[in-house]
Design a protein around this motif. Structure first.
Motif, short mmCIF file in Angstrom:
data_model
loop_
_atom_site.label_atom_id
_atom_site.label_comp_id
_atom_site.label_asym_id
_atom_site.label_seq_id
_atom_site.Cartn_x
_atom_site.Cartn_y
_atom_site.Cartn_z
N ALA A 1 3.55 8.01 2.63
CA ALA A 1 3.58 6.82 3.47
C ALA A 1 3.43 5.58 2.60
CB ALA A 1 2.47 6.87 4.51
N CYS A 32 0.86 -1.18 0.00
CA CYS A 32 0.00 0.00 0.00
C CYS A 32 0.89 1.23 0.00
CB CYS A 32 -0.89 0.05 1.24
SG CYS A 32 -1.91 -1.41 1.50
N VAL A 56 5.76 6.32 7.69
CA VAL A 56 4.75 7.37 7.70
C VAL A 56 5.46 8.70 7.94
CG1 VAL A 56 2.67 8.29 8.77
CG2 VAL A 56 2.99 5.80 8.59
N THR A 110 6.24 -0.21 7.76
CA THR A 110 5.40 0.94 7.44
C THR A 110 6.19 2.22 7.72
OG1 THR A 110 3.43 -0.30 8.11
CG2 THR A 110 3.19 2.07 7.81
N SER A 123 3.43 0.93 3.00
CA SER A 123 3.49 -0.27 3.84
C SER A 123 3.68 -1.48 2.94
CB SER A 123 2.20 -0.39 4.65
OG SER A 123 2.20 -1.59 5.40
N LEU A 150 -1.65 2.47 8.23
CA LEU A 150 -2.24 3.13 7.07
C LEU A 150 -3.72 2.85 6.92
CD1 LEU A 150 0.49 2.79 4.27
CD2 LEU A 150 0.21 4.52 6.06
#
Length: 202
Positions: A71, A66, A94, A92, A73, A122
């Protein structure tokens, strides 16, 4: 009076030198982060894990990728030597542009419960239970883009997208990262290109 003046002068010079060294060290630390972060990403993206993953009752869970502009992940089997976290990890990143801070989350995946959306930073259902394992302050630019093309062209802006949907069955072919710790971040950012599954230098 002369002795007092000399002591004050010496203390002032010492304070000025100390502040200069601290500011220089802070700048160098931020600059170093702009190199170490991409190097870590290089290894993590080389070892990406994707596919059906662990089945859940809903049948939707898989090792998905994603991504948006600030950001992303993904799942990786890379962990630095000596790290207590091994196996498959959900990584992840961010970036909080208001706080100029980059947060890194690492979550070991050992059970299907570990893939719950409540544990995904997320996800709209994220409950905040998963805490970041690290943060880097002073990052003024952290821009991500994604390409699904087999032949990646850094100069072709049309093939780079700001979003990679979580429900995509495949990860992107490449990731582009612009990162900076300079005050005029976006204009002075260093740009890195990563081949997902295998890093390629362009």
């Amino acid at each position: 009076i002369t002795l007092v003046s000399m002591v004050v002068l010496v203390l002032s010079l010492a304070l000025k030198l100390a502040l200069g060294a601290w500011e220089r060290g802070e700048r160098e630390g931020k600059a170093l982060a702009c190199v170490t972060i991409p190097r870590l990403l290089e290894k993590q993206l080389e070892s990406i894990v994707h596919g059906p993953g662990i089945n859940t009752r809903g049948g939707k869970a898989r090792f998905s990728f994603c991504g948006n502009k600030n950001a992303f992940s993904f799942f990786s089997c890379f962990a630095p030597m000596g790290s207590g976290l091994q196996g498959i990890l959900r990584m992840t990143y961010v970036y909080d542009s208001d706080r100029k801070t980059l947060f890194l989350y690492e979550q070991p995946i050992t059970r299907d419960e570990d893939l719950r959306e409540e544990l995904d930073p997320l996800s709209e259902k994220w409950n905040g239970e998963l805490k970041p394992v690290g943060k880097v302050e002073g990052i003024t630019c952290f821009d991500l883009m994604y390409s699904g093309q087999d032949m990646v062209d850094p100069e072709d802006e049309d093939q780079w997208k700001e979003q990679w949907p979580c429900d995509s069955l495949v990860p992107p072919r490449a990731v582009r990262l612009a990162i900076s710790a300079q005050e005029n971040g976006p204009h002075l950012a260093s740009v890195w290109y990563f081949r997902v599954g295998k890093q390629t230098r362009f």
